[in-house]
Design a protein around this motif. Structure first.
Motif, PDB file in Angstrom:
ATOM      1  N   THR B 643      39.706  35.215  32.088  1.00 20.62           N
ATOM      2  CA  THR B 643      40.131  35.901  30.875  1.00 20.62           C
ATOM      3  C   THR B 643      39.590  35.227  29.620  1.00 20.62           C
ATOM      4  O   THR B 643      38.895  35.842  28.820  1.00 20.62           O
ATOM      5  CB  THR B 643      41.670  35.949  30.828  1.00 20.62           C
ATOM      6  N   THR B 644      39.904  33.934  29.505  1.00 21.45           N
ATOM      7  CA  THR B 644      39.391  33.208  28.337  1.00 21.45           C
ATOM      8  C   THR B 644      37.921  32.893  28.517  1.00 21.45           C
ATOM      9  O   THR B 644      37.166  32.837  27.547  1.00 21.45           O
ATOM     10  CB  THR B 644      40.219  31.930  28.121  1.00 21.45           C
ATOM     11  N   GLY B 645      37.510  32.689  29.774  1.00 17.62           N
ATOM     12  CA  GLY B 645      36.106  32.412  30.036  1.00 17.62           C
ATOM     13  C   GLY B 645      35.248  33.661  29.927  1.00 17.62           C
ATOM     14  O   GLY B 645      34.625  33.922  28.894  1.00 17.62           O
ATOM     15  N   PHE B 646      35.247  34.481  30.983  1.00 17.11           N
ATOM     16  CA  PHE B 646      34.311  35.612  31.041  1.00 17.11           C
ATOM     17  C   PHE B 646      34.605  36.665  29.980  1.00 17.11           C
ATOM     18  O   PHE B 646      33.695  37.329  29.485  1.00 17.11           O
ATOM     19  CB  PHE B 646      34.310  36.229  32.444  1.00 17.11           C
ATOM     20  N   THR B 659      35.196  38.260  23.881  1.00 15.17           N
ATOM     21  CA  THR B 659      33.736  38.196  23.891  1.00 15.17           C
ATOM     22  C   THR B 659      33.323  38.249  25.362  1.00 15.17           C
ATOM     23  O   THR B 659      33.719  37.379  26.142  1.00 15.17           O
ATOM     24  CB  THR B 659      33.229  36.876  23.273  1.00 15.17           C
ATOM     25  N   GLY B 660      32.577  39.258  25.724  1.00 15.37           N
ATOM     26  CA  GLY B 660      32.247  39.445  27.141  1.00 15.37           C
ATOM     27  C   GLY B 660      31.046  38.635  27.580  1.00 15.37           C
ATOM     28  O   GLY B 660      30.054  38.518  26.856  1.00 15.37           O
ATOM     29  N   LEU B 669      34.121  43.689  35.712  1.00 17.92           N
ATOM     30  CA  LEU B 669      35.376  42.940  35.823  1.00 17.92           C
ATOM     31  C   LEU B 669      36.448  43.677  35.035  1.00 17.92           C
ATOM     32  O   LEU B 669      36.226  44.057  33.887  1.00 17.92           O
ATOM     33  CB  LEU B 669      35.195  41.530  35.234  1.00 17.92           C
ATOM     34  N   THR B 670      37.591  43.916  35.676  1.00 19.70           N
ATOM     35  CA  THR B 670      38.707  44.573  35.004  1.00 19.70           C
ATOM     36  C   THR B 670      39.974  43.743  35.203  1.00 19.70           C
ATOM     37  O   THR B 670      40.235  43.263  36.314  1.00 19.70           O
ATOM     38  CB  THR B 670      38.943  45.985  35.604  1.00 19.70           C
ATOM     39  N   PHE B 671      40.720  43.539  34.118  1.00 14.52           N
ATOM     40  CA  PHE B 671      42.038  42.901  34.255  1.00 14.52           C
ATOM     41  C   PHE B 671      42.944  43.412  33.149  1.00 14.52           C
ATOM     42  O   PHE B 671      42.494  44.087  32.216  1.00 14.52           O
ATOM     43  CB  PHE B 671      41.920  41.375  34.224  1.00 14.52           C
ATOM     44  N   ILE B 684      34.847  44.686  31.548  1.00 17.34           N
ATOM     45  CA  ILE B 684      33.552  44.130  31.145  1.00 17.34           C
ATOM     46  C   ILE B 684      32.519  44.528  32.171  1.00 17.34           C
ATOM     47  O   ILE B 684      32.725  44.348  33.370  1.00 17.34           O
ATOM     48  CB  ILE B 684      33.551  42.592  31.111  1.00 17.34           C
ATOM     49  N   ASP B 685      31.431  45.094  31.692  1.00 11.46           N
ATOM     50  CA  ASP B 685      30.304  45.273  32.604  1.00 11.46           C
ATOM     51  C   ASP B 685      29.102  44.568  32.008  1.00 11.46           C
ATOM     52  O   ASP B 685      29.237  43.819  31.031  1.00 11.46           O
ATOM     53  CB  ASP B 685      30.064  46.762  32.910  1.00 11.46           C
TER      54      ASP B 685
END
Lengths: 713, 713
Positions: B643-646, B659-660, B669-671, B684-685
């Protein structure tokens, strides 16, 4: 007028039993007897044998790799002075009150008078005279009885009383409990009982024996005769049988008296103007002599043989505070003390590896058997400086004796292996000020600051250790160099590293800095610290102490005393003033050093004040814990403050030098030292310092800056 | 295709019994069951209850003032899953082999198949299905038996098996032995046995019970029927009686399934392109949820409820690694975890005083009951940063929830008291570069460097703690300020000190410096260190580690993750590169942080690599000690890295930003996260990052640097 070779109850701080037991303890370097009450039993009574210890695993709340594995705890053995006294009707004299005590420092005889009482208030007087053989391990005990209100028969039995268990304590300066002892008693004859004590885990054995000079250990006597009963006690060598007892009271007393005559021939001190102080100094040297192991496999415990404090361990104190006295007065004994260090060199090599240093040796911070027994590494193993302390002592011993046999047999190897440790332990760093060799995460002598970088004392001592290795490599038999695989390149590297070792300096105060960050920290809030909160270590968490600028004892100042050519008087004065105001002297090792440096600075009031506290420390119970045992290092420190302090005695570039500074309170100070097969008498009065050559060839020395050659009259 | 809500034996590193027990452990925040073999007994089997501990005195090799007094050790309670099975002729099935295991992450049901054997090689199959109630403390246990080569009658008895004693160990990451338990068994009925366990020194009681759904706890069954036996187990609240058991297997299973439905509604993750990874992340969040105490008086142990490692203690890990997940997905539970800290504030106030700080509070480094239980202060109490870590979590919680009730009741007081500590603990110093506020003799998160000055992380976090106190003082009810004697002047002083706190910077490398002397030390000799010598802490003395430049885990880099506005990308890249090469990642807390910072630097290969090690740490047994319990902090770290990373999720000046940065291996990625009463879905893609508002009012956020207002579709 004070007899300067005698100490009585009137000369000491209190009549508290455990304290009196310590002060009047008797010993011969092997066995120690506390002056405990002979008819009562207590946890602090007992016999101590130098180096006789039990081990048990050290339990850590949270353990880690490389930690010391085992406690080594000196064992409290049965009290050889104990006696059982009862009336004809079986009333036992269990209560006792000490009436008088006199220790004769010239003969080693201790005379004590007790009033004994039964539960029915029957009272008699017992006068006990004790003397310890100095060339044997026999002790003479003379019990004399007199009636007070009980006048009938007495039945007296000499026993080997068992000891009460010590209590556990959080005070690191006290001893620990040993419970795993096996006792085997042998009734050798009606006159003799032996008890052999074996330890369960260190697998050591010792035998104590008592022998009646009369017909039997139990005797019935008539009080009207003022009867005198003599007994002999004896202690074996560790792991050896007890030899037959051959002395009687008179021969043991003669042996003791002869020994002390020899000691005082080199050790006598005269301070004209203060007999009480002379008495205190004689007492200090008496106890120092009693404590020193003479067999080459034992050393001097922090409390000597006067108590079980600090578990009977040997520390750096021996080399830095006590050995100088022996080197300058009894070099043969000094050699034996250094031989102990040589004997534990294999353990020290292992310890270096355990601390991540592949070459060389690291001596244990506290030990009996050579293995590290410090259970708190920040004020233990991190005090790497012990390595250099031992090397420094070897250097002083060589300076004073030029004992090449010792150098070839042991001395060089000690200095080499400790130097090798420093060379590997430290690391080079490029800085704007140049290339430096540094030591990280070490603790200096000041235990109120721990785990620091570039402790001045440590770095300066390591520098000396490396230089000494280089110097002695030129002196030692080349065969020794080959045996120890010493190449020229290694010796050269020692010299280079010594040159490159960084010595921290504080620009703001213009003084040598205790460590890299010492002056960054806030000064301890002395003004808001109540007197009852000293020593700080018993009232504050180590982290609280460490994060402040506060010193338990001399640290940088200690290095200044050891290297008098390093620092000019102006800087030394700044240093002395700065460090003095942030030092609590919570350590008994501090004041003697401050006294010496004050002398060098001609701050004679301060030098005198620190010296007086040093000289009388245990006699006035300055630290408040003499009951646990004497402060042996301080005893040695009092001699240092006298000789290196007031007489400015140093060896600089192979030449003995003196500089006199006599406190105003005295008219004259006289003492003797041995130096390179000579006996010198040093005399200082308010005008001058003179050195008289009593034995040996002419000698060139420096007195008050002037080179002189002295010859026998 | 991998079911991302299911874990089987095929998905994990080994079949070693203790490891399997950990991985498949079940819990509900209060009670934990290791997936131990139900017919065999072992030292690692047993039931754990969050916060149920025994105390015993910490023994120190050398004690000192202010040290933690007592161990607090989580108790291994009787195994609720244990069962006794024998043939009609009394042959007992004592041996067992695990055949299959499936954990359903969507329902919380664990299904295990064992082949049981008697000594005479009679074999049967047991299928055990376990499910833990999530709103009750009841567990459903279904035992199904099938014949293999034994086909006759079985006698089955449900027992509350006693536990073998743990063995003592030097590995600080393992648990300690608890032997002082009293057991009182009550046969409530033929169907029910209770056992009440009381601890001797912590004076706590707990009751466990087992109830047969059939007629009696002992039943005789015919294997031919493929019989199914249901039992219910239950655990009381600490110090309360066990309530009557009301559930059956179906109702407990339903309760569990409903709970997990709710969790996954906010916590589901989709990584298109790597189902196995999605599965691992679901597993991590499943275990994180199981471990978290929900009652406001317990927290999350370092090993959760999956094992007794680290003695069941709560550390800073909760706030810095685990709490963000709960804050962003289940803020009510996050509040309960912070309420625990509030509940131990009185103990923290006392601890501050014990560390020489008269005002404020210092939270224990490791504890259950609020008192310090760290027996090694250099890597315990000296980690003062826990204070600021807890305050930081309060700040995040307030940012995400704006929960004023919590602020007034608890949150402000926590932040105030920790800020007060820093203000008194630190000290001002005049330097050439100006006036600085500094902290001495502290240890940062990196436990391979201890007792240093001005640890960057500690100083930066203390600065935040003080600023936060100032900010929240404006937000809190003025009545609270009055109650806590907060004056304007104090709040202003907090701001001034925060401004003046010194943050060390290394000029040579142009990066923030871990501490004042970190870069002075030689770099650890990595090239000559064999792989088998990691983790270093199990192979080198602490002093050896401390005197080198080597980090166990992220330290300065951790501060960079927490304060994204502090450091520009160029410096951050230098820092990341420097610290990465001297970090061993011997701590499980390290890789997730390096992954986040690598993401911020668009070092996506590295970010991905660190993330994969993080996400699968226990499933591949990367640290080699999952048998002792899961690495809970790392489980939370895997969510942070995602979450904080990617997704670059941060709250900066009260605004949520993303920021993706998607690893090349994934297509999408979905959360989901909750934020101020809203539910957001982040997607995020490889092209972009999009945020969908699923619940709640319109919200202004920043995505890839652009401010956007999102509304529900």
């Amino acid at each position: 007028m004070t007899n300067t070779y005698q100490l009585t109850l009137a000369d000491i701080a209190s009549q508290e039993a455990a304290y009196v037991e310590t002060i009047f303890s008797l010993a011969n370097g092997h066995l120690g007897l506390r002056a405990s009450d002979p008819v009562m039993t207590s946890a602090t009574a007992g016999t101590i044998v130098n180096g006789f210890y039990e081990t048990r695993p050290i339990v850590y709340g949270e353990a880690a790799v490389g930690y010391a594995k085992n406690h080594q705890t000196i064992v409290n053995l049965p009290d050889l002075r104990h006696i059982h006294v009862q009336t004809a009707t079986g009333d036992v004299f269990r209560a006792s009150e000490r009436q008088a005590t006199t220790l004769n420092l010239a003969t080693g005889q201790l005379t004590e008078q007790f009033e004994l009482r039964t539960a029915a208030d029957q009272r008699i007087r017992l006068t006990l005279t004790s003397v310890v053989g100095q060339t044997t391990n026999e002790i003479g005990l003379r019990y004399q009885f007199e009636a007070i209100n009980y006048t009938g028969q007495l039945q007296v039995t000499k026993t080997l009383a068992a000891i009460d268990g010590d209590e556990a304590s959080d005070d690191p300066r006290k001893a620990r409990q040993v419970t795993s002892l096996n006792f085997a008693t042998a009734q050798v004859s009606p006159r003799q009982t032996n008890v052999t004590i074996t330890t369960q885990t260190s697998h050591k054995a010792i035998t104590l024996g008592v022998l009646a000079m009369g017909e039997a250990l139990t005797q019935t006597i008539e009080l009207a005769d003022k009867p005198v009963l003599d007994y002999i006690g004896a202690v074996s060598v560790i792991d050896q049988p007890l030899p037959a007892m051959v002395g009687d009271f008179a021969t043991i007393a003669a042996d003791s008296a002869q020994y002390w005559r020899k000691v005082w021939a080199n050790s006598a001190i005269t301070i004209e103007g203060d007999d009480q102080l002379t008495q205190a100094l004689h007492y200090n040297l008496f106890q120092l002599n009693q404590a020193a192991g003479r067999d080459g496999v034992t050393n001097i415990a922090a409390k000597g043989l006067s108590g079980t404090g600090y578990e009977g361990h040997y520390f750096w104190d021996t080399e830095m505070y006590m050995l100088p006295y022996f080197i300058y007065t009894q070099p043969e004994l000094a050699r034996q003390l250094l031989a102990y260090r040589y004997s534990i060199l294999p353990q020290a090599r292992k310890r270096a590896k355990a601390l991540g240093v592949a070459q060389g040796a690291l001596f244990a911070w506290r030990t009996i058997n050579g293995e590290e027994a410090s259970a708190y590494y920040p004020a233990g193993t991190a005090q790497y400086h012990i390595n250099a302390d031992i090397a420094y002592a070897v250097g002083t011993y060589m300076d004073v004796t030029d004992d090449r046999d010792f150098l070839n047999q042991m001395g060089f190897e000690i200095v080499l292996e400790t130097a090798r440790f420093w060379a590997q332990f430290g690391s080079y760093r490029e800085t704007q000020a140049g290339r430096r060799f540094e030591f990280f995460d070490v603790t200096g002598p000041d235990e109120y600051t721990a785990i620091v970088n570039n402790n001045y004392y440590t770095n300066r001592m390591a520098k000396h250790n490396l230089m000494l290795a280089q110097q002695l490599a030129r002196l030692v038999d080349p065969a020794v160099l080959r045996r120890l695989n010493v190449l020229d390149s290694e010796v050269q590297a020692f010299g280079q590293i010594a040159d490159d070792i960084y010595l921290p300096y504080n620009q703001e105060h213009q003084i040598n800095a205790q460590d890299d960050s010492f002056f960054d920290k806030p000064v301890w809030p002395f003004e808001s610290t109540p007197k009852s909160h000293y020593p700080l270590l018993l009232h504050y968490h180590p982290l609280t102490i460490y994060r402040h600028q506060v010193a338990k004892q001399a640290d940088t100042i200690l290095a200044e005393y050891l290297f008098p050519a390093d620092t000019d008087q102006d800087q030394l004065l700044r240093e002395y003033r700065y460090y003095e105001q942030i030092t609590t002297h919570d350590s008994s090792l501090s004041r003697s050093v401050f006294s010496m440096v004050a002398s060098r600075l001609n701050q004679m009031d301060a030098a005198y004040h620190f010296f007086m506290d040093t000289a009388q420390m245990d006699l006035v119970d300055l630290q408040g814990n003499a009951a646990d045992g004497l402060h042996l290092a301080n005893l040695g420190g009092s001699w240092l403050a006298l000789t290196t302090g007031f007489a400015g005695m140093h060896i600089v570039n192979g030449q003995l030098q003196f500089t006199g500074h006599l406190p105003a309170a005295w008219s004259k100070l006289t003492f003797r030292v041995r130096y390179q097969n000579r006996l010198l008498q040093v005399e200082i009065d308010q005008q001058q310092l003179a050195v008289v050559l009593l034995e040996g060839d002419a000698l060139t020395i420096t007195i008050d800056g002037e080179i002189q050659t002295i010859r026998q009259a």
